[in-house]
Every structure is written in C-alpha cells, then in structure tokens.
Design a protein around this motif. Structure first.
Motif, PDB file in Angstrom:
ATOM      1  N   UNK A  45       0.843  -1.192   0.000  1.00  0.00           N
ATOM      2  CA  UNK A  45       0.000   0.000   0.000  1.00  0.00           C
ATOM      3  C   UNK A  45       0.879   1.242   0.000  1.00  0.00           C
ATOM      4  N   UNK A  46       0.801   2.017  -1.086  1.00  0.00           N
ATOM      5  CA  UNK A  46       1.617   3.222  -1.215  1.00  0.00           C
ATOM      6  C   UNK A  46       0.909   4.430  -0.619  1.00  0.00           C
ATOM      7  N   UNK A  47      -0.390   4.531  -0.877  1.00  0.00           N
ATOM      8  CA  UNK A  47      -1.186   5.672  -0.415  1.00  0.00           C
ATOM      9  C   UNK A  47      -2.332   5.138   0.444  1.00  0.00           C
ATOM     10  N   UNK A  48      -2.182   5.103   1.766  1.00  0.00           N
ATOM     11  CA  UNK A  48      -3.219   4.503   2.617  1.00  0.00           C
ATOM     12  C   UNK A  48      -4.580   5.159   2.480  1.00  0.00           C
ATOM     13  N   UNK A  49      -4.637   6.502   2.353  1.00  0.00           N
ATOM     14  CA  UNK A  49      -5.929   7.183   2.240  1.00  0.00           C
ATOM     15  C   UNK A  49      -6.667   6.743   0.983  1.00  0.00           C
ATOM     16  N   UNK A  50      -5.959   6.712  -0.151  1.00  0.00           N
ATOM     17  CA  UNK A  50      -6.591   6.293  -1.410  1.00  0.00           C
ATOM     18  C   UNK A  50      -6.984   4.823  -1.357  1.00  0.00           C
TER      19      UNK A  50
END
Length: 306
Positions: A51-56
C-alpha cells in the motif's frame, strides 16, 4: 508495529473521510457503520507493504464495500422505501454545521438514491472526493472512459433534480423561519412569495399510511398545502440542522419526533422541501434535536432559539 495495529492507526486517521464517503454512497448511518466494519475486516487480507497511499487505498476499499451493498439493496428494491436517513442536530450557531461533515442535503440524497450503483459511485468518488477516474474504474468494474460516462449521466440528473443551496446558513434560517411563520398563519400569499415557482415538495411516508402527497410541484400547489396544514403542523416544530442545512423537527406533545423537514434555499426562495414521516427514520437515537423552548402559536420570533 504489526499489521493489525498499522491498519487500526490508518483507519483512525482517515475515519472521518471514510464515513463521509460511505454516507454519500449509502445515505444510511446504520449502513455506514456496517460498511466500515466490513472494510475493516477486509484489511486482514491485505498486505501493508503493498500500500503506497493509505488514504486512497482505504477509500477504494470502502467504495468497493459500498457498491456491493448498493447492488444488494437494488436486488431487493421492491421491498424497500427510500433508504437514506437524515442527520439532525440542534439548530444553534452556524458553527454547528461543522458537526454535519458527513452530510449532503436531503434533495441530493433523494436523487443519489435513484441512481444505478455504478453511477452513484462514479459521481460521488470523482466529483465529491476527487478520486481519479482510472481509480474509480477499478471500483465499479468499468473502463475509465465508461466510468466518465457514468459520472456524466449522474451529474446531469443531479443538476436537474437536486438544486444546491446558494444561501448561507443564516440566510437559509431567515427564509425557513419566515416560511414557518407564514404557514402557522395560513398565509397563502406570504408562502407563495417565499417559494420558487418550480418548488418541489416530497414526502417520505415509509410504511405509514399516506399522510402527505408523495410529490407536489409548483409554488401554488405547495403554498396551498402549507397554508392548509401549517396552522396545525408548524406549532409542533423546532428549528434544526437537517443534513447541514436549515430544517425543522416536529414533535408530538410527549416529545416524540413525528417529522423531520429539510429545505433547499436558493437566494431568498425555497427550491425543495423534503418531509420525512417514515417512523423507521425517526428513531430517538437518530434524531438528537431537542427544542430549547416550546413555541406558542402567536410567538412573534418563531424559530429563533433564545
């Protein structure tokens, strides 16, 4: 830090946004809680290292859970009335609007509820939360081009049937207070002057016998209805925030909520009125408004909390 703890921290950090996404997609606070719980369970099958961008990633996950729920809802549509639930709180200072961060206006919820699940996700995730179409496409299972078309169709429906407020909260309140005063007096001409000529009145009666017409359109028809029912109904009302905009809650003599009414005010006129009479949406724990004082029929400052 183990995986479960990492996901817990990410969920806590982004919870407000995830709730807002789920409420705009589902319209039901109960289903929002179910969606977040299901999304949390699905994190147990995920690898944090990927997971690179947790929010997305979390927004996408919640979107996928919600589209599954919307499709299941659609499959049993014949058994359901409108599924959205109002967010209601005491109507005091304008700052209280900040409590309604998950809210969208009732008029918008009504139209969103009529969209196909994929259309609803496309317009909500892209237009309201800025998710790129290629990412939305992975949620709805379409190509990015097809997803753009879904959002475009939904956008046209929203523009046509869900006018957005153009007045600030204080201005909305003045118009709604004036409307209630005119309704209490049964003043047809004053009511007509406060209504957009193309005003739409909708009543969500749920499983109850029809207590009001499901839909009325046009200033004269709505003013006539309000002038007829207003002298009895308006005296039961207290001002409230309903999905972040001006509204009222009506209670019986025992304090039980019997109706929630939301208004869309554009300029100095009312464009939509949405009355919720469905008792399944008026449970005490989901309607938290408490009037600060009772209003007598001849109170000159009706609707202005002291």
């Amino acid at each position: 830090m183990d995986d479960k703890q990492w996901f817990a921290e990410q969920f806590a950090q982004h919870r407000q946004r995830l709730r807002a996404v789920a409420y705009r997609l589902l319209g039901s606070r109960t289903e929002v809680d179910d969606a977040l719980q299901e999304a949390w369970l699905r994190t147990t099958r995920a690898d944090p290292a990927a997971i690179i961008n947790p929010a997305a990633w979390l927004t996408t996950l919640v979107g996928r859970v919600c589209i599954d729920m919307l499709r299941a809802r659609q499959a049993r549509r014949e058994q359901l009335s409108a599924t959205w639930e109002p967010l209601v709180s005491e109507y005091g200072d304008p700052e209280e609007a900040s409590l309604h961060t998950d809210a969208v206006g009732i008029a918008l919820l009504v139209v969103l509820d009529s969209l196909e699940p994929a259309e609803r996700l496309a317009v909500v995730l892209h237009d309201m939360f800025g998710m790129p179409f290629d990412q939305v496409a992975t949620v709805v299972g379409r190509t990015p081009a097809a997803t753009r078309q879904l959002a475009s169709r939904a956008r046209r429906r929203l523009r046509e049937h869900a006018p957005q407020p153009r007045a600030g909260l204080a201005a909305q309140r003045r118009v709604v207070d004036a409307f209630l005063a005119a309704a209490r007096a049964g003043d047809f001409d004053a009511l007509l002057a406060l209504l957009d000529p193309d005003v739409v009145f909708r009543s969500d009666n749920g499983r109850r016998a029809r207590l009001a017409p499901a839909v009325l359109t046009g200033g004269r028809a709505v003013a006539g209805r309000a002038a007829d029912a207003g002298p009895r109904f308006a005296r039961l009302c207290a001002p409230a925030l309903v999905n972040g905009v001006a509204g009222v809650v009506a209670r019986d003599r025992g304090g039980k909520p019997i109706a929630v009414v939301g208004f869309t005010v554009r300029g100095d006129r009312i464009a939509t009125i949405d009355m919720i009479l469905d008792p399944d949406k008026l449970m005490i724990d989901s309607v938290s408004v408490k009037p600060r004082h009772q209003f007598a029929p001849d109170t000159p400052d009706f609707g202005k909390p002291r």
